[in-house]
Design a protein around this motif. Structure first.
Motif: not given
Length: 483
Positions: A206, A210, A214, A285-286, A289
């Motif tokens: 993960t 990220e 980003r 979490r993805v 983001i």
């Protein structure tokens, strides 16, 4: 009614009349005339695959009171939840070959683990890249030649073996052989090792996703995130949850199909639950983001698995059987073209995913592909009524078998000689389950005279599906004994 709607419905009706999925050129013609508008801005696409993730461990599917999947549940509440999705080959590499090529595993060159994907076949990544996408991969690959190095290390993969993922590459051919839950190695596009230690593998992969998300994206992107969990470790012979997680799941509900069978679920379920929780956190979490980077509104997000897990209840390992615990997988899609909570109960397969994503992106579908786009199921009631609702399942390694899965029935035949080959000339009826009254598949109806008429009907439908997959029509012998 528009001409394109008539075209789609004619195609679907002819499919049902034939008792089998239509041949690929007909599929493509229907998709070319689709009423679904081509997107003005090409959507980004993320496919998040969690290896060996049972469909009923998604809380939104309503079958498991102990699983903890708030992020997947939220995904299902925003998008489309395909609740009757099956893999067309319940083992890692063959299933992935079907997913990427929309062809059956006997056509991809990967009919069992350890074989190499046929480089002549168009792939999802390759078609998107031709349309201007970057194609990016993180995690387990499993489609190069065996678990040996094809690049610069034991698990590295040469560019020509990456199935069209030619931009970001951070993976390992058999990541279960190059890593453990808290340490290991993957390789970048230049075959340079990327190592991790003292970080849970799900979180590490993960992190890599990220890092990619980003970055400023100059083109629309396709990102495939391929997690190993909750698949078992090859040398540890079980799934391994994050530290402390298994203890939280010591007294959990046991799925009914497992509870009735001997196996090794008793020892491994707590870790499996913990792995599932970790995957869910990674998905959350993805998604966070994507929101922070202002990508969420124009990104199609797909959550899927390659096959399920039966914990040794149906054969001597985890999958490679025709049972729901082995073949049913989660499929949730959110984003452009898939927004708005909806449960889709029609039967779809992994073979249908690639054409669906190409159509959603406005990219032409290769004429050789065998799957159907599922987009008509979202907004066309008549198309839903005419959907073929049957899938071919090919079984290898544990046996040589074929099965047809419909909403109401599973009918499986096997080569009882015990030969483990790509296909057989002769099969014998092996397993037969009524999904309406026995969804846990505890009563095998194969050979029972009171079901002879239905078995004969399914046998003929299965033969047609086998021929669509490019195989000669086999002989199928009736079961003589009750298993």
């Amino acid at each position: 009614m528009s001409d394109s709607s008539n075209s789609r419905r004619s195609f679907l009706k002819s499919t049902v009349a034939a008792g089998v999925a239509a041949v690929a050129p007909t599929v493509v013609e229907a998709q070319k005339k689709s009423t679904i508008a081509k997107p003005v801005t090409p959507p980004n696409i993320i496919v998040y695959l969690s290896d060996q993730f049972r469909w009923d461990f998604v809380g939104a599917n309503g079958r498991n009171s102990s699983t903890h999947t708030p992020n997947l549940d939220a995904l299902a509440s925003r998008g489309k939840n395909f609740t009757q999705t099956v893999t067309n080959q319940p083992v890692c590499a063959p299933a992935r070959s079907v997913l990427f090529t929309s062809r059956y595993a006997t056509e991809t060159g990967v009919w069992h683990n350890g074989l190499e994907l046929d480089k002549s076949l168009p792939t999802l990544a390759g078609e998107l890249r031709k349309a201007g996408y970057t194609t990016n991969y993180i995690g387990k690959w499993h489609l190069a030649n065996g678990n040996k190095s094809t690049g610069g290390g034991p698990g590295a993969v040469k560019a020509e073996d990456r199935g069209g993922f030619l931009d970001l590459w951070e993976g390992a051919n058999g990541i279960e052989n190059t890593s453990h839950p808290y340490e290991g190695t993957i390789w970048d596009r230049d075959d340079q090792p990327i190592t991790f230690k003292d970080e849970y593998r799900v979180d590490f992969l993960t992190d890599r996703a990220e890092r990619f998300l980003r970055q400023k994206q100059e083109k629309p992107f396709f990102l495939f995130i391929s997690q190993l969990e909750p698949h078992q470790q090859n040398d540890l012979h079980q799934p391994i949850a994050p530290k402390g997680a298994a203890q939280r799941f010591l007294n959990v509900s046991v799925p009914d199909d497992l509870r009735a069978q001997p196996g090794f679920w008793q020892a491994q379920l707590p870790d499996y639950y913990g792995c599932v929780e970790s995957i869910d956190s990674s998905v959350g979490r993805v998604r966070k983001i994507l929101e922070e980077e202002k990508l969420a509104d124009n990104t199609i997000f797909v959550f899927i698995s390659d096959h399920g897990c039966h914990f040794g209840t149906r054969n001597q390992e985890y999958k490679r059987s025709t049972h729901n615990s082995s073949i049913r997988v989660p499929l949730i899609i959110d984003g452009p073209g898939f927004k708005g909570a909806q449960q889709i109960p029609e039967l779809v397969g992994l073979i249908d995913v690639a054409p669906t994503l190409l159509e959603a992106a406005g990219v032409p579908v290769p004429p050789t592909w065998k799957g159907h786009s599922v987009l008509p199921l979202l907004n066309d009631p008549e198309a839903r009524q005419q959907w073929p609702n049957q899938q071919l399942i090919q079984i290898s390694e544990s046996m040589t078998g074929r099965a047809i899965r419909t909403p109401d029935w599973t009918y499986c035949v096997a080569d009882i000689s015990g030969a483990k080959a790509a296909a057989a000339k002769t099969y014998t009826e092996y397993q037969f389950y009524d999904q309406r009254t026995d969804p846990n598949e505890l009563v095998n109806l194969a050979g029972r005279q009171e079901y002879r008429i239905k078995a004969d009907e399914l046998r003929e439908q299965l033969k047609k599906l086998i021929k669509v997959a490019g195989e000669p029509e086999p002989e199928i012998l009736p079961a003589k004994l009750y298993p």
